[in-house]
Motif scaffolding. Structure first.
Motif, short mmCIF file in Angstrom:
data_model
loop_
_atom_site.label_atom_id
_atom_site.label_comp_id
_atom_site.label_asym_id
_atom_site.label_seq_id
_atom_site.Cartn_x
_atom_site.Cartn_y
_atom_site.Cartn_z
N PRO A 1 28.87 21.87 72.88
CA PRO A 1 27.63 21.43 72.21
C PRO A 1 27.87 20.91 70.79
N ALA A 2 28.79 21.53 70.07
CA ALA A 2 29.08 21.07 68.71
C ALA A 2 29.66 19.66 68.71
N SER A 3 30.45 19.31 69.74
CA SER A 3 30.98 17.95 69.84
C SER A 3 29.84 16.95 70.09
N SER A 4 28.89 17.33 70.92
CA SER A 4 27.73 16.46 71.16
C SER A 4 26.93 16.27 69.87
N PHE A 5 26.78 17.35 69.11
CA PHE A 5 26.10 17.28 67.82
C PHE A 5 26.81 16.30 66.88
N LEU A 6 28.15 16.40 66.79
CA LEU A 6 28.91 15.51 65.91
C LEU A 6 28.84 14.06 66.39
N ALA A 7 28.90 13.85 67.69
CA ALA A 7 28.80 12.49 68.23
C ALA A 7 27.45 11.88 67.89
N ALA A 8 26.39 12.67 67.97
CA ALA A 8 25.06 12.17 67.63
C ALA A 8 24.97 11.82 66.14
N LYS A 9 25.58 12.62 65.29
CA LYS A 9 25.60 12.31 63.85
C LYS A 9 26.36 11.01 63.59
N LYS A 10 27.49 10.85 64.26
CA LYS A 10 28.27 9.61 64.11
C LYS A 10 27.47 8.42 64.60
N ASP A 11 26.91 8.54 65.80
CA ASP A 11 26.14 7.44 66.39
C ASP A 11 24.92 7.09 65.55
N GLY A 12 24.33 8.08 64.89
CA GLY A 12 23.15 7.85 64.06
C GLY A 12 23.46 7.32 62.68
N SER A 13 24.73 7.14 62.35
CA SER A 13 25.11 6.70 61.01
C SER A 13 25.16 5.18 60.86
N SER A 14 24.86 4.46 61.91
CA SER A 14 24.87 2.98 61.88
C SER A 14 26.21 2.41 61.45
N GLY A 15 27.29 3.08 61.84
CA GLY A 15 28.63 2.57 61.55
C GLY A 15 29.27 3.13 60.29
N LEU A 16 28.54 3.89 59.50
CA LEU A 16 29.11 4.47 58.28
C LEU A 16 30.21 5.48 58.62
N TYR A 17 29.97 6.30 59.65
CA TYR A 17 30.95 7.29 60.06
C TYR A 17 31.75 6.76 61.24
N THR A 18 33.07 6.82 61.14
CA THR A 18 33.93 6.35 62.22
C THR A 18 34.40 7.48 63.11
N GLU A 19 34.38 8.70 62.59
CA GLU A 19 34.78 9.89 63.34
C GLU A 19 34.31 11.11 62.58
N ILE A 20 34.07 12.19 63.31
CA ILE A 20 33.74 13.48 62.70
C ILE A 20 34.42 14.55 63.53
#
Length: 191
Positions: A90-109
């Motif tokens: 679940p934490a990986s899904s949370f991080l993927a959602a944060k990355k996807d919601g960053s509009s390209g600012l985050y490349t990985e978390i």
């Protein structure tokens, strides 16, 4: 279109001159002290780190090296049960959602435990053990207010110029229990 042209110009500027993280220090620190520290403080992240710390507390260096070797083999293999298990958390899904919601600012978390081992991640990392790298060494064990900014480098997988911003993961008692690293596309900081 204007944003695309500006991003292209920024990328060209980054290609022409070597860039150290300190050229982006102020906006990276601001991002670390707001959005990134909030990700590290999320209940999903803290719970995942605590659970893995309980599991890996007894790992010695040989166990860590063997796990890292398995991970590295799985990165290019057709079957990757170890990687798949981490990505399914679940934490990986949370991080993927944060990355996807960053509009390209985050490349990985990704999040690391008290041994520097991957706990959760938005994308597959090239290795499992981060404990031998500055992103973990300069945050875990350095205190709740520690911060590590890497130099800006071209990330081959995302084809973006990024700095890795790392902060500690701190539990409800104020104890550092792990670390979190976010790849930040610095081109977005120049807009």
């Amino acid at each position: 279109m204007k944003r695309s042209l500006l991003a292209g110009a920024c990328a060209l500027a980054l290609l022409v001159s070597p860039v150290a993280a300190n050229e982006f220090e102020a906006p990276l620190k601001e991002l670390a002290n707001s959005e990134i520290i909030a990700i590290a403080a999320a209940p999903e992240v803290i719970a995942a780190v605590k659970a893995q710390n309980a599991e890996t507390a007894g790992y010695d260096q040989a166990t860590i090296d063997a796990a890292d070797a398995t991970w590295r083999e799985e990165v290019s293999a057709s079957s990757s049960p170890m990687i798949d298990a981490v990505l399914a958390r679940p934490a990986s899904s949370f991080l993927a959602a944060k990355k996807d919601g960053s509009s390209g600012l985050y490349t990985e978390i990704f999040v690391m435990d008290a041994k520097g081992l991957n706990v959760a991640q938005s994308d597959v990392t090239s290795d499992y053990w981060q404990g031998d790298e500055a992103k973990w060494q300069e945050t875990y064990g350095k205190g709740a207010d520690s911060l590590h900014l890497s130099d800006v480098e071209l990330d081959e997988s995302s084809q973006t110029y990024q700095s890795q911003v790392s902060v500690p993961v701190v539990d409800e008692n104020g104890d550092v229990i792990g670390a979190l690293t976010v790849g930040v596309n610095v081109e977005y900081l120049m807009m």
